[in-house]
Design a protein around this motif. Structure first.
Motif, PDB file in Angstrom:
ATOM      1  N   TYR A  90     -63.678 119.899  21.217  1.00 55.30           N
ATOM      2  CA  TYR A  90     -63.819 119.143  22.428  1.00 55.30           C
ATOM      3  C   TYR A  90     -63.504 117.595  21.632  1.00 55.30           C
ATOM      4  CZ  TYR A  90     -66.875 115.876  25.004  1.00 55.30           C
ATOM      5  OH  TYR A  90     -67.214 114.570  25.768  1.00 55.30           O
ATOM      6  N   VAL A  91     -62.558 117.007  22.188  1.00 53.67           N
ATOM      7  CA  VAL A  91     -62.270 115.836  21.708  1.00 53.67           C
ATOM      8  C   VAL A  91     -62.261 114.764  22.802  1.00 53.67           C
ATOM      9  CG1 VAL A  91     -60.169 114.332  21.089  1.00 53.67           C
ATOM     10  CG2 VAL A  91     -60.495 116.741  19.842  1.00 53.67           C
ATOM     11  N   GLN A  92     -62.972 113.730  22.507  1.00 54.05           N
ATOM     12  CA  GLN A  92     -63.378 112.728  23.644  1.00 54.05           C
ATOM     13  C   GLN A  92     -62.425 111.587  23.142  1.00 54.05           C
ATOM     14  OE1 GLN A  92     -65.415 113.027  26.383  1.00 54.05           O
ATOM     15  NE2 GLN A  92     -64.394 110.889  26.984  1.00 54.05           N
ATOM     16  N   LEU A  93     -61.419 111.154  23.820  1.00 46.85           N
ATOM     17  CA  LEU A  93     -60.602 110.103  23.639  1.00 46.85           C
ATOM     18  C   LEU A  93     -60.802 108.907  24.335  1.00 46.85           C
ATOM     19  CD1 LEU A  93     -58.158 108.743  21.745  1.00 46.85           C
ATOM     20  CD2 LEU A  93     -56.710 110.334  23.139  1.00 46.85           C
ATOM     21  N   ASN A  94     -61.332 108.019  23.940  1.00 44.09           N
ATOM     22  CA  ASN A  94     -61.853 106.690  24.796  1.00 44.09           C
ATOM     23  C   ASN A  94     -61.021 105.373  24.506  1.00 44.09           C
ATOM     24  OD1 ASN A  94     -63.768 108.629  25.871  1.00 44.09           O
ATOM     25  ND2 ASN A  94     -65.335 107.508  24.824  1.00 44.09           N
ATOM     26  N   TYR A  95     -60.186 105.419  25.434  1.00 41.24           N
ATOM     27  CA  TYR A  95     -59.422 103.932  25.131  1.00 41.24           C
ATOM     28  C   TYR A  95     -60.025 102.798  25.638  1.00 41.24           C
ATOM     29  CZ  TYR A  95     -55.258 106.470  24.065  1.00 41.24           C
ATOM     30  OH  TYR A  95     -54.407 107.401  23.881  1.00 41.24           O
ATOM     31  N   THR A  96     -59.895 101.683  24.768  1.00 38.43           N
ATOM     32  CA  THR A  96     -60.357 100.384  25.428  1.00 38.43           C
ATOM     33  C   THR A  96     -59.281  99.748  26.234  1.00 38.43           C
ATOM     34  OG1 THR A  96     -59.538  99.103  23.463  1.00 38.43           O
ATOM     35  CG2 THR A  96     -61.802  99.649  23.491  1.00 38.43           C
ATOM     36  N   ALA A  97     -58.233 100.247  26.276  1.00 37.89           N
ATOM     37  CA  ALA A  97     -57.144  99.928  27.456  1.00 37.89           C
ATOM     38  C   ALA A  97     -57.431 100.348  28.687  1.00 37.89           C
ATOM     39  CB  ALA A  97     -55.861 100.384  26.686  1.00 37.89           C
ATOM     40  N   PRO A  98     -56.995  99.664  29.635  1.00 38.91           N
ATOM     41  CA  PRO A  98     -56.448  98.142  29.627  1.00 38.91           C
ATOM     42  C   PRO A  98     -57.537  97.165  29.636  1.00 38.91           C
ATOM     43  CG  PRO A  98     -56.322  99.041  31.647  1.00 38.91           C
ATOM     44  CD  PRO A  98     -56.898 100.086  31.068  1.00 38.91           C
ATOM     45  N   HIS A  99     -58.883  97.380  29.186  1.00 40.11           N
ATOM     46  CA  HIS A  99     -59.757  96.213  29.203  1.00 40.11           C
ATOM     47  C   HIS A  99     -59.340  95.129  28.379  1.00 40.11           C
ATOM     48  CE1 HIS A  99     -63.790  94.413  28.612  1.00 40.11           C
ATOM     49  NE2 HIS A  99     -64.179  95.337  29.173  1.00 40.11           N
ATOM     50  N   TRP A 100     -59.744  93.886  28.702  1.00 46.40           N
ATOM     51  CA  TRP A 100     -59.379  92.754  27.957  1.00 46.40           C
ATOM     52  C   TRP A 100     -59.989  92.891  26.709  1.00 46.40           C
ATOM     53  CZ3 TRP A 100     -63.554  90.363  25.916  1.00 46.40           C
ATOM     54  CH2 TRP A 100     -64.819  90.277  26.355  1.00 46.40           C
ATOM     55  N   PRO A 101     -59.456  91.944  25.498  1.00 46.56           N
ATOM     56  CA  PRO A 101     -58.500  90.870  25.829  1.00 46.56           C
ATOM     57  C   PRO A 101     -57.167  91.265  26.068  1.00 46.56           C
ATOM     58  CG  PRO A 101     -59.199  91.492  23.494  1.00 46.56           C
ATOM     59  CD  PRO A 101     -59.925  92.340  24.097  1.00 46.56           C
ATOM     60  N   TRP A 102     -56.238  90.470  26.577  1.00 41.09           N
ATOM     61  CA  TRP A 102     -55.043  90.809  27.208  1.00 41.09           C
ATOM     62  C   TRP A 102     -53.773  90.779  25.852  1.00 41.09           C
ATOM     63  CZ3 TRP A 102     -56.708  92.778  31.344  1.00 41.09           C
ATOM     64  CH2 TRP A 102     -57.702  92.030  32.159  1.00 41.09           C
ATOM     65  N   GLU A 103     -54.091  91.903  25.133  1.00 40.33           N
ATOM     66  CA  GLU A 103     -52.961  91.781  24.058  1.00 40.33           C
ATOM     67  C   GLU A 103     -51.949  93.191  24.075  1.00 40.33           C
ATOM     68  OE1 GLU A 103     -56.345  89.790  21.064  1.00 40.33           O
ATOM     69  OE2 GLU A 103     -55.710  91.983  20.888  1.00 40.33           O
ATOM     70  N   GLY A 104     -50.749  93.028  24.152  1.00 41.66           N
ATOM     71  CA  GLY A 104     -49.981  94.105  24.015  1.00 41.66           C
ATOM     72  C   GLY A 104     -49.790  94.302  22.742  1.00 41.66           C
ATOM     73  N   PRO A 105     -48.875  95.520  22.306  1.00 41.86           N
ATOM     74  CA  PRO A 105     -48.687  96.169  20.894  1.00 41.86           C
ATOM     75  C   PRO A 105     -48.285  94.815  19.929  1.00 41.86           C
ATOM     76  CG  PRO A 105     -48.031  97.551  22.425  1.00 41.86           C
ATOM     77  CD  PRO A 105     -48.422  96.081  23.306  1.00 41.86           C
TER      78      PRO A 105
END
Length: 349
Positions: free
Chosen positions: A217-232
């Motif tokens: 069981y893998v839980q993958l929790n992104y912070t994207a696209p939450h602020w701060p507004w930073e691309g790669p």
């Protein structure tokens, strides 16, 4: 262990399942469909709008991997987050509880770093029950369900954790909303260079690709696209934000109101989609796609730069824009591809 008086009440409750789909998966075993327990990969975006994916109508954001996932399984048109805020949705997923049953001390936004705010270690959870059933359990990414030294993913059943504890984190500097370092390996602070979306995507892919026996069981929790507004490619923006934290951290929670654009938001979502593509490729490379339940959704509706159209409201509102979210499920061994369902589904059911 005696009941605790902090966090979520610990009176007897039904088994938390995170999703009725997972429960039905095990029902399917009794019908003779799969012969072994399925793996579970649950992917949670942060503040993603209902119409921010190509398969939900976006014409400006390219999400080929999530679009493909939708064509290979079921796309739900009436998916709902457990709450219009982050922490209650996540806690409802892990505990199976209605967010309204949380004690008054456990509030959103979950900012008070005290023993009263978190999931007690003795409360049954989805990861603890799956671990007890022989699953390997891991979380990569955002926790936001309580702070050390009282709470962490490792204390509710996850055996592996790499990620952040706070509700948001700078994608490059890896500092939280108070300007403090917030990247952990287990419960140990670590430093690691890189764009956070890529870091947790790659760690999840590595975990899945590892040659290990038994279901996971893998839980993958992104912070994207939450602020701060930073691309790669916005590491300079991260350094500027950290500098402002250091000058006056009391204003740091307001920094997300600065900057951003539709184009920058698109970069955040597209980077997440690319990371999910690498995780799905790892699943396929390990030969485990058919026997893995993959769920993708968001913790609540989008804010500011997101597209919640045609609904009214956004994150924090109890209108459709605040709680209706993308929801995709794929399980090739059991679920036919190419389905679209208008059945209402909510985080904890």
């Amino acid at each position: 262990m005696s009941p605790r008086t902090t966090g979520i009440p610990t009176e007897e409750s039904t088994m938390p399942n995170g999703s009725t789909t997972i429960r039905r998966a095990f029902d399917g075993l009794e019908r003779g469909r799969p012969t072994t327990p399925p793996n579970v990969l649950f992917i949670l975006a942060d503040d993603l709008g209902w119409a921010d994916l190509g398969c939900y109508g976006s014409t400006t954001i390219r999400t080929p991997n999530l679009d493909r996932l939708a064509t290979e399984g079921i796309r739900f048109t009436h998916g709902y987050a457990g709450s219009s805020w982050c922490s209650p949705t996540r806690i409802s997923l892990y505990t199976g509880r209605f967010p309204g049953r949380l004690q008054a001390g456990l509030e959103e936004p979950l900012t008070r770093r005290t023993p009263e705010n978190g999931i007690p270690a003795d409360h049954p959870t989805l990861p603890s029950i799956l671990a007890g059933a022989g699953y390997r359990t891991a979380m990569f990414g955002k926790w936001h369900c309580g702070w050390l030294p009282w709470y962490s993913p490792l204390r509710i059943g996850f055996q592996t954790f790499f990620g952040n504890l706070d509700g948001a984190m700078d994608y490059f500097e890896h500092v939280d909303t108070l300007g403090q370092p917030d990247l952990y390996e287990g419960e140990t602070p670590v430093e690691q260079a890189g764009y956070y979306t890529d870091l947790i995507s790659d760690r999840a892919a590595e975990y899945i690709a590892a040659d290990q026996d038994g279901p996971f069981y893998v839980q993958l929790n992104y912070t994207a696209p939450h602020w701060p507004w930073e691309g790669p490619r916005d590491s300079a923006v991260g350094r500027e934000i950290r500098s402002r934290y250091e000058q006056d951290w009391t204003h740091s929670p307001l920094l997300h109101l600065d900057g951003g654009s539709l184009a920058k938001y698109r970069e955040l979502v597209e980077a997440m989609d690319a990371g999910i593509g690498r995780v799905l490729d790892a699943l396929a490379g390990a030969g485990r796609s058919d026997d893995t339940i993959v769920v993708f959704t968001s913790d609540n509706g989008g804010e500011r730069w997101s597209r919640n159209w045609p609904f009214v409201g956004e994150k924090g509102d109890l209108t459709e824009g605040g709680i209706r979210v993308p929801l995709i499920l794929r399980w090739p061994a059991v679920v036919a591809a190419g389905q679209v369902s208008d059945r209402p589904v909510i985080t904890w059911t």
